[in-house]
Scaffold this active site. Structure first.
Site, PDB file in Angstrom:
ATOM      1  CE  LYS A  54      20.869  22.771  13.843  1.00 46.21           C
ATOM      2  NZ  LYS A  54      21.989  22.325  14.660  1.00 46.21           N
ATOM      3  CD  GLN A  98      25.670  21.778  13.572  1.00 47.00           C
ATOM      4  OE1 GLN A  98      24.695  22.507  13.712  1.00 47.00           O
ATOM      5  NE2 GLN A  98      25.553  20.463  13.510  1.00 47.00           N
ATOM      6  CG  ASP A 121      20.768  21.645  20.508  1.00 43.84           C
ATOM      7  OD1 ASP A 121      19.820  21.486  19.710  1.00 43.84           O
ATOM      8  OD2 ASP A 121      21.942  21.847  20.151  1.00 43.84           O
TER       9      ASP A 121
END
Ligand code: NAD
Length: 302
Positions: A54, A98, A121
């Protein structure tokens, strides 16, 4: 018939180039770049590799990237305070925590503490609600479903009026992609059926599908005879079915398989995604797209 391959790796490159160009344009005009913070708790090797990918992608497209690594014993209160700090930081447009988090931390509480306007997200209940309403209410479609829709659109597959069958009803893939495909608008406007472990006759539903989206996590679940000739088959499944030695690195790597019997299905379908190299590369790409969108919302140009 041999299906046209929908190559996620190539489409990823196109989209990342588009994002890079847009970031440069916004930077020149407004003096701002998208800011993305990645919070990693502990040192789970799989989490480290996801976070690294990422970060590398964010750098590549010209974002400001903040990597915030925290020890495994950070308290829930301290993690919530950290999120609050980034919620208030104007240079940060997207916040990622995460997963998985250590057992002493309530994941739901942490994810729900992220400002929905920075939840790139798209998992916060507010963003799930926005997705359900559809149209201009949608801010951040969750990344894997957004990637699936992008693959279908860029492959030139007609969605309006199409019979879409989604195998799987998870909150991260099945339910949101079904919800997106049913909305009135481009890349959607389809008739959608969701099938799952409670479905009586999986095969009969799959056979009707003009677009078959499979996200079950069961290798070779979908048989070639379930595929309508010429259909578009999107295989989301990533199943580790063994190990092999990589020719490139000489190291052990996982052998991956999708949920569809690819070799035989490609002789019947009109379009098909490979595993790996189909849906997989799209998730982080769409995360970048959402983060750029967040900055654009802030600047009033989205
Ligand atoms: P999940 O386990 O949360 O959900 C699987 C769904 O499939 C469930 O709703 C279940 O009802 C359904 N299902 C399972 N077995 C079935 C069967 N035999 N018949 C009918 N339905 C069945 O999984 P998920 O998180 O949605 O992920 C699904 C797959 O997609 C996994 O292989 C996962 O690794 C992969 N995935 C890939 C990406 C990516 O490539 N970027 C992202 C997310 C998930």
């Amino acid at each position: 018939m041999t299906a046209k391959l929908i190559k996620g790796t190539e489409i990823r490159e196109q989209i990342l180039e588009e994002i890079t160009a847009e970031v440069a344009e916004i930077k020149a005009k407004y003096g701002k770049v998208p800011g993305l913070v990645t919070i990693l708790v502990g040192s789970n090797p799989a989490s480290i590799s996801y976070v690294t990918l990422k970060i590398q992608t964010a750098h590549r497209v010209g974002f400001k990237e903040v990597q915030d690594n925290q020890p495994p014993d950070i308290s829930e209160a301290a993690l919530l305070a950290l999120i609050d700090k980034y919620n208030k930081d104007d240079s940060i447009n997207g916040i990622l925590v995460q997963l998985p988090l250590p057992k002493h931390i309530d994941e739901k509480k942490v994810l729900n503490a992220i400002d929905p306007d920075k939840d790139v997200d798209g998992f916060h209940p507010v963003n799930v609600g926005r997705l359900m309403i559809g149209g201009s209410e949608v801010k951040y479609p969750p990344c894997t479903p957004a990637g699936i829709q992008e693959l279908i659109v860029r492959a030139g597959v007609e969605t309006k009026g199409a019979e879409v069958v989604v195998v799987g009803r998870s909150n991260i893939v099945g339910k949101p992609i079904a919800n997106m495909m049913v909305q009135k608008g481009p890349g959607a406007n389809a008739t959608v059926t969701i099938v799952h472990t409670g479905t009586r006759d999986l095969a009969s539903h799959c056979k009707r599908a003009d677009i078959l989206i499979v996200a079950a996590g069961v290798p070779d679940l979908v048989k070639p005879e379930w595929i309508k000739p010429g259909a578009c088959v999107i295989d989301v499944g990533v199943n580790r079915v063994g190990e092999k030695i990589s020719e490139k690195t000489g190291k052990k790597v996982a052998i991956l398989k999708g949920d569809v019997d690819f070799d035989r299905a490609k002789e019947i379908a009109g379009y098909i995604t490979p595993v790996p190299g189909g849906v997989g590369p799209m998730t982080i790409t769409m995360l970048m797209k959402n983060t750029l969108k967040s900055l654009k919302f802030g600047l009033g140009i989205a």
